[in-house]
Design a protein around this motif. Structure first.
Motif, short mmCIF file in Angstrom:
data_model
loop_
_atom_site.label_atom_id
_atom_site.label_comp_id
_atom_site.label_asym_id
_atom_site.label_seq_id
_atom_site.Cartn_x
_atom_site.Cartn_y
_atom_site.Cartn_z
N ALA A 73 0.84 -1.20 0.00
CA ALA A 73 0.00 0.00 0.00
C ALA A 73 0.88 1.24 0.00
N PRO A 74 0.46 2.28 -0.72
CA PRO A 74 1.22 3.53 -0.69
C PRO A 74 1.40 4.03 0.74
N ALA A 75 2.59 4.50 1.02
CA ALA A 75 2.85 5.01 2.36
C ALA A 75 1.92 6.18 2.68
N ALA A 76 1.36 6.17 3.88
CA ALA A 76 0.39 7.19 4.25
C ALA A 76 1.04 8.57 4.30
N ALA A 77 0.32 9.54 3.79
CA ALA A 77 0.81 10.92 3.81
C ALA A 77 0.58 11.54 5.17
N ASP A 78 1.36 12.56 5.45
CA ASP A 78 1.21 13.31 6.70
C ASP A 78 0.26 14.47 6.44
N PRO A 79 -0.98 14.38 6.89
CA PRO A 79 -1.96 15.43 6.58
C PRO A 79 -1.61 16.77 7.22
N ALA A 80 -0.71 16.76 8.18
CA ALA A 80 -0.37 18.00 8.87
C ALA A 80 0.61 18.85 8.06
N VAL A 81 1.21 18.27 7.02
CA VAL A 81 2.21 19.00 6.24
C VAL A 81 1.79 19.00 4.77
N THR A 82 1.36 20.15 4.31
CA THR A 82 1.03 20.31 2.90
C THR A 82 2.10 21.17 2.24
N VAL A 83 2.59 20.71 1.12
CA VAL A 83 3.65 21.39 0.38
C VAL A 83 3.07 22.01 -0.87
N ARG A 84 3.46 23.23 -1.17
CA ARG A 84 3.11 23.86 -2.44
C ARG A 84 4.37 23.93 -3.30
N LEU A 85 4.31 23.32 -4.47
CA LEU A 85 5.37 23.43 -5.45
C LEU A 85 5.03 24.53 -6.44
N VAL A 86 5.91 25.48 -6.57
CA VAL A 86 5.69 26.62 -7.47
C VAL A 86 6.46 26.41 -8.76
N GLN A 87 5.74 26.46 -9.88
CA GLN A 87 6.36 26.30 -11.20
C GLN A 87 6.03 27.54 -12.03
N PRO A 88 6.92 28.55 -12.06
CA PRO A 88 6.59 29.83 -12.69
C PRO A 88 6.76 29.87 -14.20
N VAL A 89 7.52 28.92 -14.77
CA VAL A 89 7.78 28.85 -16.22
C VAL A 89 8.30 30.20 -16.73
N ILE A 90 9.46 30.58 -16.25
CA ILE A 90 10.10 31.82 -16.67
C ILE A 90 11.22 31.49 -17.65
N ASP A 91 11.16 32.12 -18.83
CA ASP A 91 12.15 31.89 -19.86
C ASP A 91 13.55 32.20 -19.31
N GLN A 92 14.52 31.36 -19.67
CA GLN A 92 15.86 31.53 -19.11
C GLN A 92 16.48 32.86 -19.49
N SER A 93 16.21 33.34 -20.69
CA SER A 93 16.77 34.64 -21.09
C SER A 93 16.22 35.76 -20.22
N LYS A 94 14.97 35.63 -19.77
CA LYS A 94 14.39 36.62 -18.88
C LYS A 94 15.02 36.55 -17.50
N LYS A 95 15.31 35.34 -17.03
CA LYS A 95 15.95 35.18 -15.72
C LYS A 95 17.34 35.83 -15.70
N LEU A 96 17.99 35.87 -16.87
CA LEU A 96 19.34 36.43 -16.93
C LEU A 96 19.35 37.93 -17.18
N ASP A 97 18.17 38.50 -17.43
CA ASP A 97 18.06 39.93 -17.73
C ASP A 97 17.93 40.72 -16.42
N ASP A 98 18.92 41.57 -16.12
CA ASP A 98 18.89 42.34 -14.88
C ASP A 98 17.64 43.19 -14.77
N GLY A 99 17.11 43.65 -15.89
CA GLY A 99 15.93 44.49 -15.86
C GLY A 99 14.65 43.75 -15.54
N GLU A 100 14.71 42.43 -15.53
CA GLU A 100 13.52 41.61 -15.27
C GLU A 100 13.50 41.01 -13.87
N ARG A 101 14.48 41.37 -13.04
CA ARG A 101 14.58 40.73 -11.73
C ARG A 101 13.32 40.94 -10.88
N ALA A 102 12.81 42.16 -10.87
CA ALA A 102 11.63 42.45 -10.04
C ALA A 102 10.43 41.63 -10.50
#
Length: 529
Positions: A230-259
């Motif tokens: 059986a799948p190992a039981a999850a801990d209901p007391a701990v919920t994790v949010r995974l954030v996936q922003p899908v930011i283009d790598q060229s934008k991540k390297l642009d100093d003007g786009e940091r904010a």
């Protein structure tokens, strides 16, 4: 098949290498995102027949005798690594004006270098070669040995190990939790090459039957594990949010786009959970998600505090700077920060295993004189001396793996055994919509199965997911899907024979196959005449 084997044995050197190259290329189809499990059975069977005919000049020196097998093994490896790693060139096109010149080195040079491992594997196998079934044992032993060496020499690069060809999905991944990845490399080649034994005498059929039994056991163990445990039981007391922003790598390297990059992460973190679900207690951002030196930006820490609710914590990838002393250039680390709801950094871990040429420059004093630099970080990152588990409020611990550290199961320390989960943050946006992100995700899944630990994976462009200890995706986001998922952390999965060191299992299998190959070579066993 006898006609095919005869034709391949009689091929000339150039034709033999061409077929070897195509056979290596064909094997790649078993890797993500194609996952064609039958492809390596054809590839390695062809390789056996090609090695049968790769005999050098018996009257020449050692090099002339071994040259045909060296060239064949290199051609097979070049096809395999070219087909499996061509997408690395995409990273050089992000800043094409600076790095496009190196495209041939990444697309052709690296596969050519890695192909040497297969060249030596085939050559060693040829030295142990025989006319009978023992040659399959020789090939499996040799590939197992050189795949182990590929994982440790020159910092190691076990990407797309041959054992991965046998494990395209959770059903076929469970065996790695039983014997480990090193043993899977050896056993996979043994099984994949076994159809070559259909050509030969009756004495060859015993090893063919053994290979068939291993294949049935591989599938059967997967069915047994997925259905009976059986799948190992999850801990209901701990919920994790995974954030996936899908930011283009060229934008991540642009100093003007940091904010805007920073705010994109904050916006997804602040979003209300789906109706009826609790707010996440842990929010996880991908590798280098924070686009500035956080310790030099108090306003950034304050913005994080403004977004986090009471009791929430943020785990985020960032670049960490460390003062190296008066007159010295600061050292920079690829790191993970743990930040509480007051905007305080309460934990950190630095990357231990850096990517050569991507995160640091090997032989830096020489290569920098030629104008070269690391692709991802000008000046390069510094490696951490040891891996530091992240201790969270409440006593839970996460075992941090940054980017491709997740492909090195041999580097997982004993302290991972007590961790709540593995944590893998990465940024595969460097590679765009290529097979790279899919291959990376598969290897993270294999690590979860091999350790029996759940794995929390946050990737900038995907694939982000919470994985159970059997490699199952509890929830996640596909490649290039912007958003977040809230998931309870699964429990750990019990491993069979977990007390047996995996390296001993791999060693025992290798020694047995080596003995079979030697005894077959001297005619003690499996002599057909």
């Amino acid at each position: 098949m006898e006609s095919l084997s005869g034709r391949l044995m009689l091929m000339s050197g150039g034709g033999r290498c061409l077929v070897g190259f195509l056979a290596g290329l064909l094997a790649v189809l078993a890797l993500p995102p194609v996952d064609l499990f039958l492809a390596p059975f054809v590839s390695f069977t062809l390789l056996v027949f090609l090695i049968d005919g790769a005999s050098g000049d018996p009257d020449g020196g050692a090099l002339r005798r071994l040259l045909p097998s060296l060239l064949l093994g290199w051609a097979f490896g070049f096809g395999y690594f070219l087909g499996g790693l061509w997408w690395l060139g995409n990273a050089l096109l992000v800043e094409a004006e600076d790095f496009a010149w190196a495209l041939p080195l990444a697309v052709l040079g690296l596969p050519a270098l890695l192909a040497l491992y297969f060249a030596f594997a085939v050559t060693l196998a040829r030295l142990l070669w025989s006319d009978g079934a023992g040659r399959i044992a020789a090939l499996a032993f040799s590939f197992g040995l050189f795949e182990w060496l590929r994982g440790i020499l020159l910092t190691g690069f076990p990407w797309n190990a041959v054992g991965h060809l046998a494990m395209p999905g959770p059903l076929l991944m469970q065996s790695v939790g039983l014997v480990g990845s090193l043993a899977m490399n050896t056993l996979a080649v043994f099984v994949f090459a076994a159809p070559a034994l259909l050509v030969g005498g009756r004495k060859s059929r015993s090893l063919l039957a053994l290979a068939a039994l291993l294949l049935v056991a591989h599938v059967g163990y997967g069915i047994y594990t997925l259905q009976s445990a059986a799948p190992a039981a999850a801990d209901p007391a701990v919920t994790v949010r995974l954030v996936q922003p899908v930011i283009d790598q060229s934008k991540k390297l642009d100093d003007g786009e940091r904010a805007s990059v920073f705010e994109a992460h904050l916006s997804l973190s602040a979003a209300a959970p789906p109706e009826g679900q609790p707010k996440p207690s842990i929010i996880i951002w991908p590798e280098t998600a924070i686009p500035f030196i956080l310790t030099e930006n108090p306003s950034g820490l304050q913005r994080i505090a403004d977004v986090l609710d009471e009791g929430q914590i943020l785990i985020a990838g960032a670049v960490r700077a460390e003062d190296a002393g008066a007159g010295q250039v600061p050292r920079y680390y690829n790191s993970i920060y743990v930040i509480d709801d007051q905007g305080q950094i309460i934990g950190a871990a630095d990357k231990v295993h850096l990517v050569p040429f991507g995160e640091y420059l090997p032989l830096a004093s020489w290569l920098k004189a030629l104008g070269l630099d690391a692709v991802a970080m000008p000046g390069g990152f510094s490696p951490a001396a040891t891996r530091t588990p992240l201790t969270l409020p409440g006593g839970r611990t996460l075992y941090p793996l940054i980017c491709y550290e997740a492909i090195f199961p041999n580097e997982i320390g004993d302290d991972a055994a007590t961790a709540t989960a593995l944590l893998n943050v990465t940024n595969d946006a460097w590679f765009g919509r290529t097979p790279g992100p899919y291959q990376h995700f598969q290897q993270a899944r294999l690590l979860a199965v091999e350790t029996g630990l759940p794995l929390l994976r946050a990737a900038n462009s995907g694939i982000s997911a919470v994985l159970g200890g059997r490699g199952e995706v509890v929830d996640g986001l596909a490649l290039d899907v912007k958003g977040y998922v809230d998931v309870a952390i699964p429990g750990r999965q019990a491993l069979h024979f977990s007390g047996v060191p995996r390296n001993r299992i791999a060693l025992a299998i290798g020694v047995i196959l080596l003995l079979v190959a030697i005894f077959s070579r001297i005619g003690f066993i499996y002599k057909e005449n």
